[in-house]
Motif scaffolding. Sequence first.
Motif, mmCIF file in Angstrom:
data_model
loop_
_atom_site.group_PDB
_atom_site.id
_atom_site.type_symbol
_atom_site.label_atom_id
_atom_site.label_comp_id
_atom_site.label_asym_id
_atom_site.label_seq_id
_atom_site.Cartn_x
_atom_site.Cartn_y
_atom_site.Cartn_z
ATOM 1 N N LEU A 154 58.210 39.567 27.396
ATOM 2 C CA LEU A 154 57.073 39.879 28.261
ATOM 3 C C LEU A 154 57.263 41.210 28.975
ATOM 4 C CD1 LEU A 154 54.386 38.571 29.207
ATOM 5 C CD2 LEU A 154 55.659 37.632 31.143
ATOM 6 N N VAL A 155 58.463 41.461 29.484
ATOM 7 C CA VAL A 155 58.674 42.691 30.253
ATOM 8 C C VAL A 155 58.936 43.899 29.366
ATOM 9 C CG1 VAL A 155 59.525 41.431 32.257
ATOM 10 C CG2 VAL A 155 61.152 42.264 30.572
ATOM 11 N N TRP A 163 57.079 48.330 28.407
ATOM 12 C CA TRP A 163 57.977 49.486 28.379
ATOM 13 C C TRP A 163 57.845 50.229 27.050
ATOM 14 C CZ3 TRP A 163 62.860 46.468 30.444
ATOM 15 C CH2 TRP A 163 62.681 46.222 31.805
ATOM 16 N N ARG A 164 57.745 49.491 25.969
ATOM 17 C CA ARG A 164 57.578 50.148 24.663
ATOM 18 C C ARG A 164 56.222 50.857 24.591
ATOM 19 N NH1 ARG A 164 60.102 45.354 23.114
ATOM 20 N NH2 ARG A 164 58.166 44.381 22.438
ATOM 21 N N VAL A 208 30.951 57.369 37.235
ATOM 22 C CA VAL A 208 30.634 58.369 36.209
ATOM 23 C C VAL A 208 31.655 58.369 35.073
ATOM 24 C CG1 VAL A 208 29.388 59.836 37.831
ATOM 25 C CG2 VAL A 208 31.855 60.190 37.501
ATOM 26 N N GLY A 209 32.734 57.616 35.200
ATOM 27 C CA GLY A 209 33.724 57.543 34.134
ATOM 28 C C GLY A 209 34.696 56.417 34.372
ATOM 29 N N THR A 210 35.231 55.874 33.307
ATOM 30 C CA THR A 210 36.226 54.813 33.412
ATOM 31 C C THR A 210 37.389 55.097 32.474
ATOM 32 O OG1 THR A 210 35.227 53.433 31.694
ATOM 33 C CG2 THR A 210 34.445 53.115 33.961
ATOM 34 N N GLU A 211 38.523 54.516 32.796
ATOM 35 C CA GLU A 211 39.743 54.736 32.025
ATOM 36 C C GLU A 211 40.571 53.466 32.047
ATOM 37 O OE1 GLU A 211 43.847 57.433 32.400
ATOM 38 O OE2 GLU A 211 42.264 57.529 33.934
ATOM 39 N N ALA A 212 41.011 53.015 30.887
ATOM 40 C CA ALA A 212 41.912 51.868 30.822
ATOM 41 C C ALA A 212 43.307 52.311 31.251
ATOM 42 C CB ALA A 212 41.945 51.302 29.412
ATOM 43 N N LEU A 213 43.883 51.591 32.196
ATOM 44 C CA LEU A 213 45.229 51.898 32.666
ATOM 45 C C LEU A 213 46.182 50.873 32.060
ATOM 46 C CD1 LEU A 213 44.395 52.547 36.433
ATOM 47 C CD2 LEU A 213 44.497 54.199 34.556
ATOM 48 N N HIS A 214 47.284 51.345 31.527
ATOM 49 C CA HIS A 214 48.202 50.461 30.816
ATOM 50 C C HIS A 214 49.510 50.306 31.584
ATOM 51 C CE1 HIS A 214 45.496 50.554 27.394
ATOM 52 N NE2 HIS A 214 45.476 51.877 27.470
ATOM 53 N N GLY A 215 50.235 49.257 31.223
ATOM 54 C CA GLY A 215 51.555 49.044 31.812
ATOM 55 C C GLY A 215 51.685 47.722 32.529
ATOM 56 N N GLY A 216 50.567 47.116 32.932
ATOM 57 C CA GLY A 216 50.630 45.837 33.617
ATOM 58 C C GLY A 216 50.810 44.683 32.639
ATOM 59 N N ILE A 217 51.161 43.518 33.185
ATOM 60 C CA ILE A 217 51.387 42.339 32.361
ATOM 61 C C ILE A 217 50.292 41.303 32.578
ATOM 62 C CG2 ILE A 217 52.943 40.385 31.946
ATOM 63 C CD1 ILE A 217 55.267 42.200 32.637
ATOM 64 N N LEU A 246 63.476 50.182 23.311
ATOM 65 C CA LEU A 246 63.751 48.969 24.077
ATOM 66 C C LEU A 246 63.117 47.760 23.388
ATOM 67 C CD1 LEU A 246 63.422 50.230 27.760
ATOM 68 C CD2 LEU A 246 65.493 49.862 26.402
ATOM 69 N N THR A 247 63.642 47.437 22.233
ATOM 70 C CA THR A 247 63.204 46.238 21.526
ATOM 71 C C THR A 247 63.653 45.009 22.302
ATOM 72 O OG1 THR A 247 65.247 46.115 20.254
ATOM 73 C CG2 THR A 247 63.440 47.447 19.331
ATOM 74 N N THR A 248 63.086 43.880 21.957
ATOM 75 C CA THR A 248 63.489 42.645 22.626
ATOM 76 C C THR A 248 64.997 42.433 22.501
ATOM 77 O OG1 THR A 248 61.337 41.616 22.251
ATOM 78 C CG2 THR A 248 63.185 40.137 22.673
ATOM 79 N N ARG A 249 65.534 42.668 21.327
ATOM 80 C CA ARG A 249 66.970 42.479 21.135
ATOM 81 C C ARG A 249 67.788 43.466 21.958
ATOM 82 N NH1 ARG A 249 70.689 39.348 21.462
ATOM 83 N NH2 ARG A 249 72.616 39.864 20.364
#
Length: 317
Positions: free
Chosen positions: A283-284, A288-289, A29-38, A296-299
């Motif tokens: 990649l990691v 996080w950003r 009845v509903g879906t949600e995109a989950l974020h944080g994975g690579i 937490l920039t790449t630099r």
Amino acid sequence: MTDDDETAAVRPRARAWVGRHLRAGERIVGTEALHGGITAEMRGLTVGARDGGARELVLRTFVGVERAEEWLNREASALAVLAGTEVPAPGLVAVDPAAAHCEHPSLLMTRLAGRPALGDEGVAARVPLLARQLVAIHALRPADRPPKYVTLTTADTVVTPKNADAAAWTAAIDMIREPPPPYTGRFLHGDFHPGNVLFDGPPSRPADVRITGVVDWAAASWGPADLDVAHCATNLALLHGPEWGLRFAEAYEAAGGTPAATAGERLYWRVRSGLAFSEEVSLVSGPWRQAGRTELTTRAVEERLDAYVTALMDTRA
């Protein structure tokens, strides 16, 4: 989010496959995109029943990932091992590792309460919780062991950060030229870090914070406990500062963990983990950003990695 959201929509074949594994009278009845994975697409599914009740599932999908079948088989096996243990992990509902039924290799599992905690607030309370949870994972003795661990980083693949401490990095790289030290095998998560641990409770009240789940078992393996310890320690060092990587290793031992016998052997795995991160800082740090750690920039992460590797090498004295 609703099914109309393009990023949350479930592909037609996958939707039909999920439907065949629901209980009688249930439907999505509903879906949600989950974020944080690579590496995987993650979608939360709300499943409704005829009586008005609902439950939550997660659909994990690998798109264009070379070792998807291996990883999903490994994750399904790990979830089967974890069922009925004290380690809070998702329940396996179904798996289609070779995309025989879905558009892409997929795994369907139950959704756990809680969310990752990546902010600096409350980290002092979370570190011992993470350590105790990892000790519990390493205490498992499955009848069927997962595959042996694999490390891919070599002395030739390390990417030394710009303006890094040259002496420390040279010594660290020389260390991993040596063969790995002997170890007693343990059941490993393989990717244990704060982003794969779910917490409940406000960071402002540390005493009320608890772990509600450990997710992403696609890298479950058999190997040295120090490999998991080192991986989590490096993540903590990059998220919160080098001192937290050092503190996590201490917390694991204080919680009754079983690291390598000597300081030199333990250091080998921690250095190897730090150097492995040098190859994938971008990649990691991206997830996080996206999760709100915009500083937490790449630099910035490269600088923390340099400081952590340098701190590790300083412990030899």
